[in-house]
Design an enzyme around this catalytic site. Structure first.
Site, mmCIF file in Angstrom:
data_model
loop_
_atom_site.group_PDB
_atom_site.id
_atom_site.type_symbol
_atom_site.label_atom_id
_atom_site.label_comp_id
_atom_site.label_asym_id
_atom_site.label_seq_id
_atom_site.Cartn_x
_atom_site.Cartn_y
_atom_site.Cartn_z
ATOM 1 N N GLY A 1 -4.505 18.082 60.591
ATOM 2 C CA GLY A 1 -5.110 18.479 59.328
ATOM 3 C C GLY A 1 -4.432 19.615 58.609
ATOM 4 O O GLY A 1 -4.848 19.996 57.504
ATOM 5 N N THR B 1 -9.768 12.958 69.543
ATOM 6 C CA THR B 1 -11.135 12.431 69.545
ATOM 7 C C THR B 1 -11.414 11.598 70.789
ATOM 8 O O THR B 1 -12.565 11.412 71.170
ATOM 9 C CB THR B 1 -11.405 11.575 68.291
ATOM 10 O OG1 THR B 1 -10.522 10.452 68.280
ATOM 11 C CG2 THR B 1 -11.209 12.379 67.015
#
Length: 395
Positions: free
Chosen positions: A161, A290
């Site tokens: 990100g 994740t």
């Protein structure tokens, strides 16, 4: 290597380039299989170094240093865990006969948003957001106008990100472009401009390729659902709560992209769900952050899958055992030799596990650990994980 270390027959060896929390879990799985392990990173005492047989501290953007340690160790498989690697060195090493996992070109492509978008959207034709590319401020203005406002600017090469900038008007573009490229890896000046869509939810489709009876087989796992406020992974849960049509399309798109990338190992394919749109976003050529939830949800975690695939070991059908969730533990401020408060309180919650990564220093919002939790359903698991993570303080 220390005397008395049991090894897999044939003395297999892996090298992990990047020694963060994902590399640590891979090395733990390799150690359990008796595989010799080597951890490499740019700083000493990175998480995976705590559990590896040997470690090296180098600048992995230095081609000579990278090639030198690979040739010195001559591992059976070289696994890239981070983006800050000289991918041209990996291509050269592969040509010389070293096994790069999943393969050197896949690593290079996945670490370049522009090349990856071209492969996915133009090569295999999976749906994506509208996009354009730009290499300077003027091109960025034109690209933003073509894509439409608001839109996102992302560096050609970065990770987790970093450098994602939302721009709402043409007046914001110059500042947004400079902010985006300030987070780029190396000296990159290019950005991808993407349509900004309302994200209903996001999925990670863990997709792996492995040898099975002499040929390569591609399989997908049940999608992991996750949230990324401000573009950072915060929590994930398994299985997802989306309907079967979205799951089917997500798996199809993931399979098409991964088969085009080729090689062996697990890929974390990121999917955006916006209304009825199912959009390919990005892919990691390795276990996904994740996917830490698979340590609690599956009988074979994503890390074990990657190691088995890298070394040609069998991978039976992977089973989802229980609804589970993960939630990150973040540092609140900068400190060295961090300590963790209230761990015992968090562990008192039934079904909760904690993984502290062992990073030698902390800074604001640095990911220092993860809580894993299982429950009767994903809502219960998520609530447990959130509650436990909120208790733990990094000092």
């Amino acid at each position: 290597m220390e005397f008395g270390t049991p090894l897999l027959q044939g003395s297999k060896k892996i090298m992990i380039l990047g020694s963060g929390e994902l590399g640590k879990e891979m090395i733990i799985e390799a150690q359990r299989l008796g595989i010799e392990t080597v951890a490499v990173d740019r700083y000493d005492m990175a998480p995976a170094m705590h559990v590896a047989h040997r470690k090296y501290v180098i600048d992995m953007l230095n081609q000579n240093a990278l090639k030198g340690i690979v040739k010195r160790e001559s591992p059976d498989a070289v696994i890239a865990e981070i983006e800050a690697i000289d991918t041209d060195a990996l291509l050269d090493l592969e040509e010389q006969g070293f096994k790069i996992v999943p393969n050197a070109n896949a690593v290079k492509t996945c670490m370049n948003r522009i090349d990856l978008r071209r492969l996915a959207a133009e090569g295999v034709g999976v749906p994506t957001t509208r996009y354009a590319f730009a290499s300077n401020e003027e091109e960025a203005k034109s690209a933003c106008k073509d894509v439409g406002f608001p839109c996102l600017l992302k560096p050609e090469m970065s990770s987790s990100g970093h450098g994602h900038v939302l721009v709402n008007s043409v007046e914001d573009v110059e500042k947004g472009y400079r902010e985006s490229i300030s987070h780029a890896r190396g000296k990159g000046r290019s950005v991808i401009v993407e349509e900004y869509v309302k994200v209903d939810t996001e999925l990670t489709v863990l997709t792996y390729r492995h040898m099975n009876n002499g040929s390569i087989e591609t399989k997908t796992l049940e999608p992991i659902e996750h949230q990324r406020p401000s573009y950072y992974y915060v929590e994930s849960w398994h299985p997802s709560t989306v309907d079967q049509d979205i799951i089917s399309r997500s798996k199809e798109y993931a399979t098409r992209v991964v088969n085009e990338l080729g090689g062996v190992g697990i890929f974390g394919v990121e999917i955006i769900v916006s209304g009825n749109r199912v959009l390919f976003s990005e892919v990691s050529p390795r276990p996904h952050d994740t996917g830490l939830v698979t340590l609690a949800s599956q009988d074979i975690s994503e890390f074990q899958i990657h190691i088995r695939a890298a070394l040609g070991l069998p991978i039976p059908q992977v089973r989802l055992l229980t609804p589970a969730a993960s939630h990150v533990i973040l540092a609140q401020y900068e400190t060295w030799s961090p300590t963790y408060l209230n761990v015992e309180k968090a562990l008192s919650i039934p079904g909760v596990q904690i993984r502290l990564f062992g990073k030698p220093s902390a800074y604001e919002k640095r990911r220092m650990g993860v809580v894993l939790a299982n429950g009767s359903d994903v809502n219960e698991a998520r609530e447990k994980a959130r509650k436990a993570a909120s208790m733990i303080l990094v000092k």
